[in-house]
Motif scaffolding. Structure first.
Motif, short mmCIF file in Angstrom:
data_model
loop_
_atom_site.label_atom_id
_atom_site.label_comp_id
_atom_site.label_asym_id
_atom_site.label_seq_id
_atom_site.Cartn_x
_atom_site.Cartn_y
_atom_site.Cartn_z
N TYR A 43 0.83 -1.21 0.00
CA TYR A 43 0.00 0.00 0.00
C TYR A 43 0.86 1.25 0.00
O TYR A 43 2.04 1.23 0.37
CB TYR A 43 -0.91 0.01 1.24
CG TYR A 43 -0.13 -0.02 2.53
CD1 TYR A 43 0.17 1.15 3.20
CD2 TYR A 43 0.34 -1.21 3.05
CE1 TYR A 43 0.91 1.14 4.37
CE2 TYR A 43 1.08 -1.25 4.21
CZ TYR A 43 1.36 -0.07 4.88
OH TYR A 43 2.10 -0.10 6.03
N VAL A 65 -5.54 5.66 -0.44
CA VAL A 65 -4.68 4.48 -0.36
C VAL A 65 -4.67 3.78 -1.72
O VAL A 65 -5.72 3.42 -2.24
CB VAL A 65 -5.16 3.50 0.73
CG1 VAL A 65 -4.33 2.23 0.71
CG2 VAL A 65 -5.12 4.16 2.09
N PHE A 93 -3.47 0.34 -3.33
CA PHE A 93 -3.15 -0.96 -2.77
C PHE A 93 -2.98 -2.02 -3.85
O PHE A 93 -3.48 -1.87 -4.97
CB PHE A 93 -4.23 -1.41 -1.77
CG PHE A 93 -5.57 -1.65 -2.40
CD1 PHE A 93 -5.93 -2.89 -2.87
CD2 PHE A 93 -6.48 -0.61 -2.53
CE1 PHE A 93 -7.17 -3.11 -3.46
CE2 PHE A 93 -7.72 -0.81 -3.11
CZ PHE A 93 -8.07 -2.07 -3.58
N LYS A 123 -5.67 -4.98 -7.41
CA LYS A 123 -5.12 -3.70 -6.99
C LYS A 123 -6.17 -2.63 -7.23
O LYS A 123 -7.15 -2.84 -7.95
CB LYS A 123 -3.82 -3.37 -7.72
CG LYS A 123 -3.93 -3.25 -9.21
CD LYS A 123 -2.56 -2.99 -9.80
CE LYS A 123 -2.64 -2.95 -11.32
NZ LYS A 123 -1.32 -2.65 -11.89
N VAL A 132 -11.00 -0.61 1.55
CA VAL A 132 -10.02 -1.52 0.96
C VAL A 132 -10.40 -2.96 1.28
O VAL A 132 -10.34 -3.84 0.41
CB VAL A 132 -8.59 -1.19 1.46
CG1 VAL A 132 -7.60 -2.27 1.04
CG2 VAL A 132 -8.14 0.17 0.93
#
Length: 191
Positions: free
Chosen positions: A90, A117, A119, A132, A169
């Motif tokens: 991340y 973020v 990721f 992702k 997330v």
């Protein structure tokens, strides 16, 4: 037809519509029980086996640490990662944007704290990224001329944003983790 015979079905229409909409709902708790393990009789789910199997790199900043702590707790509970199968990589960025000024003085009175973020969930076995993306959260907070209160407001906004973006997330990677738990990748021999 009398009007009283029509009113009863019309009153039940919202209830019937809700029942139809909820009939297709397949959402459930991330680690919630989906079935009974025939060997032990315990409740189980595909994601229960993934608890503690996702690691994350060390956070380079305090803002990244806030996200990392919330994410690790959501993924692994109070346990550390043991024999990880996946790594969640991340990158965290944050910004503070003034959204309101006091009339006459021009002093900021309200702000928005935004945490973003980027990721990538990587399978450690082969180093292959399996998903992702990017998620963000925005938290409004009041500014004040009192130094301690102003600093505390920023810290609280950062903590709230970290938890909120971790939930987003998690909801993005949970279906992928579930799919991987139900259909694990075959072990490839090393050359």
């Amino acid at each position: 037809m009398s009007s009283s015979r029509l009113r009863l079905p019309l009153r039940l229409l919202p209830l019937a519509a809700a029942a139809i909409l909820l009939a297709g709902c397949t959402a459930g708790p991330l680690y919630g029980a989906r079935g009974i393990d025939p060997a032990t009789g315990a409740s189980s789910s595909a994601l229960t086996a993934m608890r503690g199997r996702v690691s994350m790199p060390i956070a380079p900043t305090r803002t990244s640490q806030v996200f990392r702590n919330a994410m690790l707790y959501a993924l692994n509970g109070a346990e550390g990662a043991r024999d990880p199968i996946f790594e969640l990589r991340y990158s965290v960025t944050a910004s503070d944007q003034v959204s309101s000024l006091e009339a006459g003085t021009g002093i900021p009175s309200a702000s928005l704290y935004r945490m973003t973020v980027d990721f990538e969930l990587v399978r450690l076995q082969d180093g292959r990224p399996i998903t992702k993306g990017q998620r963000f959260a925005m938290v409004p907070y009041d500014r004040t001329q009192q130094l301690y209160a102003a600093e505390r407001a920023v810290i609280d906004a950062r903590d709230q944003a970290g938890k909120a973006v971790a939930e987003r997330v998690l909801s993005a990677i949970a279906p992928v983790l579930k799919r991987e738990a139900e259909n694990p990748a075959p072990v490839t021999p090393s050359k």
